[in-house]
Design an enzyme around this catalytic site. Structure first.
Site, short mmCIF file in Angstrom:
data_model
loop_
_atom_site.label_atom_id
_atom_site.label_comp_id
_atom_site.label_asym_id
_atom_site.label_seq_id
_atom_site.Cartn_x
_atom_site.Cartn_y
_atom_site.Cartn_z
N GLY A 82 0.83 -1.21 0.00
CA GLY A 82 0.00 0.00 0.00
C GLY A 82 0.85 1.24 0.00
O GLY A 82 2.08 1.17 -0.05
N GLU A 113 -0.42 1.38 -6.36
CA GLU A 113 0.62 0.97 -5.41
C GLU A 113 0.94 -0.52 -5.57
O GLU A 113 2.09 -0.92 -5.49
CB GLU A 113 0.17 1.27 -3.98
CG GLU A 113 0.19 2.76 -3.62
CD GLU A 113 1.62 3.28 -3.44
OE1 GLU A 113 2.55 2.47 -3.31
OE2 GLU A 113 1.78 4.51 -3.43
N GLU A 151 4.70 -1.75 -6.55
CA GLU A 151 5.50 -2.53 -5.61
C GLU A 151 5.74 -3.95 -6.08
O GLU A 151 6.76 -4.55 -5.74
CB GLU A 151 4.83 -2.54 -4.23
CG GLU A 151 4.83 -1.16 -3.58
CD GLU A 151 4.20 -1.17 -2.19
OE1 GLU A 151 3.82 -2.22 -1.68
OE2 GLU A 151 4.12 -0.06 -1.61
N GLU A 201 11.02 -8.50 -0.37
CA GLU A 201 10.51 -9.72 -0.99
C GLU A 201 9.00 -9.69 -0.93
O GLU A 201 8.40 -8.94 -0.16
CB GLU A 201 11.05 -10.98 -0.29
CG GLU A 201 10.79 -11.03 1.20
CD GLU A 201 11.45 -12.24 1.86
OE1 GLU A 201 11.29 -13.37 1.34
OE2 GLU A 201 12.10 -12.07 2.90
#
Ligand SMILES: [Zn+2]
Length: 171
Positions: free
Chosen positions: A71, A87, A91, A137
């Site tokens: 987020g 987001e 990401e 990760e």
């Protein structure tokens, strides 16, 4: 959290004032008032077709190295749903669809002050995870085998998402 010494409009030193029963700063020259509003954040409770949950390990403060839901902050001009999907894409490179609203939450954050956190249920429909610099990760985990998530709000969101009787469809 923003603090000001001088008026950002005209440069005059700000004064303390009680306005609408709250301590605020006000400019004596142009009457600008420093309203402090929470920053809007979206969080994605994102699952794949196998009902596994996407969990990331954060690479930056706050909560650096902690397992979390993906987020971030909304940008001006985007809807909360758009911000949440953006987001997720930034990401993890994953694309998804908003399935429903889980809830809206208030938190005080040591770095950013007051936050308004909006959490969505998301169905991911692309397979390959490619993380960016914000993430150490990321992976999909079965609900019974999640990594140790220690951010209380994220555990709250996971619990609230599970207790939704049926996903509220937005489209
Ligand atoms: Zn001013």
């Amino acid at each position: 959290m923003h603090t000001f010494t001088f008026c950002p409009k005209c440069g005059t030193p700000l004064q303390e004032a009680v306005i609408e029963n709250r301590d605020r700063q006000q400019c004596p020259a142009c009457s600008w008032i420093h309203y402090r509003n929470p920053l809007p954040v979206t969080i994605a409770f994102a699952r794949n077709q196998d009902d596994e949950l996407l969990v990331i390990r954060r690479a930056h403060p706050p909560a650096e190295n902690e397992w979390a839901l993906p987020g971030g902050f909304l940008e001006t001009g985007e809807t909360p749903e758009e911000g949440c999907l953006r987001e997720l894409l930034e990401e993890t490179s994953l694309k998804g669809r908003v399935e429903g609203l889980i809830g809206a939450y208030h938190r005080e954050n040591e770095m950013y002050g007051s936050l308004l956190v909006i959490a969505y249920k998301i169905i991911v429909h692309t397979p390959e995870i490619r993380i960016n610099h914000e993430v150490h990760e990321a992976g999909f985990y079965h609900p019974d085998a999640l990594p140790d998530i220690r951010i209380p709000l994220h555990n709250q969101i996971i619990s609230d998402a599970a207790s939704l009787v049926s996903p509220g469809s937005l489209r």
